[in-house]
Design a protein around this motif. Structure first.
Motif, PDB file in Angstrom:
ATOM      1  N   GLU A   1      -2.064  -1.036   8.964  1.00 34.19           N
ATOM      2  CA  GLU A   1      -2.143  -1.797   7.866  1.00 34.19           C
ATOM      3  C   GLU A   1      -0.771  -1.853   6.957  1.00 34.19           C
ATOM      4  N   ARG A   2       0.391  -1.619   7.528  1.00 34.91           N
ATOM      5  CA  ARG A   2       1.566  -1.893   6.850  1.00 34.91           C
ATOM      6  C   ARG A   2       2.159  -2.873   7.400  1.00 34.91           C
TER       7      ARG A   2
ATOM      8  N   HIS B   1       2.358   1.636  -3.513  1.00 37.00           N
ATOM      9  CA  HIS B   1       1.613   2.187  -4.530  1.00 37.00           C
ATOM     10  C   HIS B   1       1.136   3.475  -4.334  1.00 37.00           C
TER      11      HIS B   1
ATOM     12  N   PRO C   1      -1.751   4.813   3.618  1.00 34.63           N
ATOM     13  CA  PRO C   1      -2.033   3.976   4.620  1.00 34.63           C
ATOM     14  C   PRO C   1      -1.838   3.958   6.068  1.00 34.63           C
TER      15      PRO C   1
ATOM     16  N   LEU D   1       1.126  -1.347  -0.042  1.00 37.17           N
ATOM     17  CA  LEU D   1       0.124   0.104   0.014  1.00 37.17           C
ATOM     18  C   LEU D   1       1.038   1.216  -0.014  1.00 37.17           C
TER      19      LEU D   1
END
Length: 425
Positions: A188-189, A24, A184, A21
């Motif tokens: 969530e990493r 991106h 993010p 994420l």
């Protein structure tokens, strides 16, 4: 599409992590940087949105121009127009000289408007004009000025919800949201959390001239399981605390938990709004039984206390020790002890859970009719009170003042009692 070296961008701008994420978001920022498109960066507070605004500026043709980051939520509503667009001398109280705003100063550069959702509606209208026509007017002026500024905005709130509530202009939202970039949150990493921990530990080791802290295996698991609502900023603060306060540089899970705030579950709670009639009646009956038995216990104890006082079977200190919890104020004046009863607290029982086993005990005991018992004892107490009044009057030769003092009541109360019991002097 040109080839983008994401790793070199991370090294250049000090970005740590390998989350897909994150990669991106970096790729989108690098792709849009050479253009003149307006960018809206969304992400939670502390997730590192400003780093992406710097990527966009320094990888654009404007990299030699000025870059200014402004937190819209930190500027008072009454001065934000002056800060952004400038003002003329005398345009308001305190405007002692003409001032250039950020849009004039950064002409040819980039402005990063953080917390754009906090911008007042009147200022939003001025910003929209800059984005559409490159024009602005200073506060207190009527002269239209031109500027060539690229705007990168960021927010940690849902702007569409703000639009629906009338707190953000819809036309401005669509004008800003030409290219959206989502940063993010830290939770969530994945393993990026541990990588960042090690980076911060190394930085603070160098800053404070101490050995860098390390984590045991169970501490790493604790770290990765934590949600970090404050994201990278919160993680950095925690690492700094541990680096400064801990003498032992090897941190285990138990020690780490002392530095991690207690997490509140964000999971929805299941509410049973509609209960069956049988369930409601059972719950109400359960509570009622508890209230009745609590009341009966207190009444029985009060009866015993009154009887002890009337018959002088215990001294004052013994009574206070045994029954003092039933009274708010206990005072001894001129050798006599006075009591003030507490307000009833049985309403608290309605907030106390009652176990199933207790419910069965209540049903086994049943609720007895104790009205006859109360009436009999009330009559006996009245007789006892009448007897004590007669003894006091006899002792003091029918002098009400001294009899009342001996009884511990006022002369008016004694007079009322004499009337009540039809006692003649």
């Amino acid at each position: 599409m040109r080839n983008i070296d994401i790793q070199s961008i991370k090294q250049r701008f000090g970005i740590i992590g390998n989350s897909p994420l994150l990669n991106h978001a970096i790729q989108v920022a690098a792709q849009v940087a050479p253009t003149e498109m307006t960018v809206l960066i969304t992400g939670e507070s502390g997730s590192g949105k400003e780093s992406f605004s710097k990527i966009i500026h320094h990888m654009s043709p404007r990299k030699h121009g000025q870059f200014i980051a402004i937190n819209c939520g930190a500027i008072p509503e009454g001065t934000i127009d002056s800060e952004l667009f400038g003002h003329e001398k005398g345009s308001f109280t305190g405007a002692t000289e003409t001032r250039k705003g950020y849009f004039e100063v950064t002409d040819g550069g980039t402005i990063f408007l953080d917390e754009i959702g906090e911008m007042p509606l009147s200022t939003q209208a001025r910003l929209l004009r800059v984005l559409e026509n490159g024009e602005f007017i200073k506060v207190g002026s009527s002269k239209v000025q031109k500027t060539d500024v690229r705007v990168v905005a960021a927010t940690n709130v849902n702007l569409m919800n703000a639009v629906e509530k009338g707190r953000f202009r819809e036309d401005l939202y669509y004008r800003l949201n030409t290219v959206p970039i989502t940063v993010p949150p830290l939770r969530e990493r994945g393993d990026d959390i541990y990588l960042l921990f090690r980076k911060f530990a190394s930085d603070f080791s160098e800053k404070y001239k101490v050995k860098p802290i390390t984590l045991t295996h169970d501490a790493v698991q604790e770290l990765l399981a934590f949600r970090f609502p404050g994201n990278i900023r919160q993680l950095k603060n925690i690492v700094e605390q541990i680096s400064v306060l801990e003498y032992d540089r090897d941190i285990d899970g138990t020690k780490l938990r002392h530095y991690l705030p207690r997490q509140q579950s964000n999971l929805p709670a299941l509410l049973h709004k509609e209960a069956t009639t049988s369930e409601q009646s059972f719950s109400e009956r359960d509570i009622l039984y508890k209230v009745l038995f609590d009341m009966r216990r207190d009444v029985s104890e009060l009866k015993k206390l009154v009887f002890d006082i009337m018959t002088n079977q215990h001294n004052d200190q013994d009574l206070i020790k045994e029954h003092g919890h039933l009274f708010d104020n206990i005072e001894t004046i001129n050798g006599r002890t006075t009591y003030q009863q507490q307000e009833p607290k049985h309403s608290e029982a309605f907030y106390l859970p009652v176990k199933q086993s207790q419910m069965q005990d209540y049903e086994d005991q049943k609720v007895e009719d104790i009205t006859h018992e109360t009436e009999e004892e009330s009559l006996s107490l009245e007789d006892k009170e009448k007897e004590l009044i007669l003894k006091a009057l006899k002792k003091h030769n029918n002098k009400r003042k001294y009899a009342a003092q001996d009884l511990g009541i006022s002369e008016r109360t004694l007079y009322r009692k004499l009337k009540q019991y039809d006692i003649e002097d």
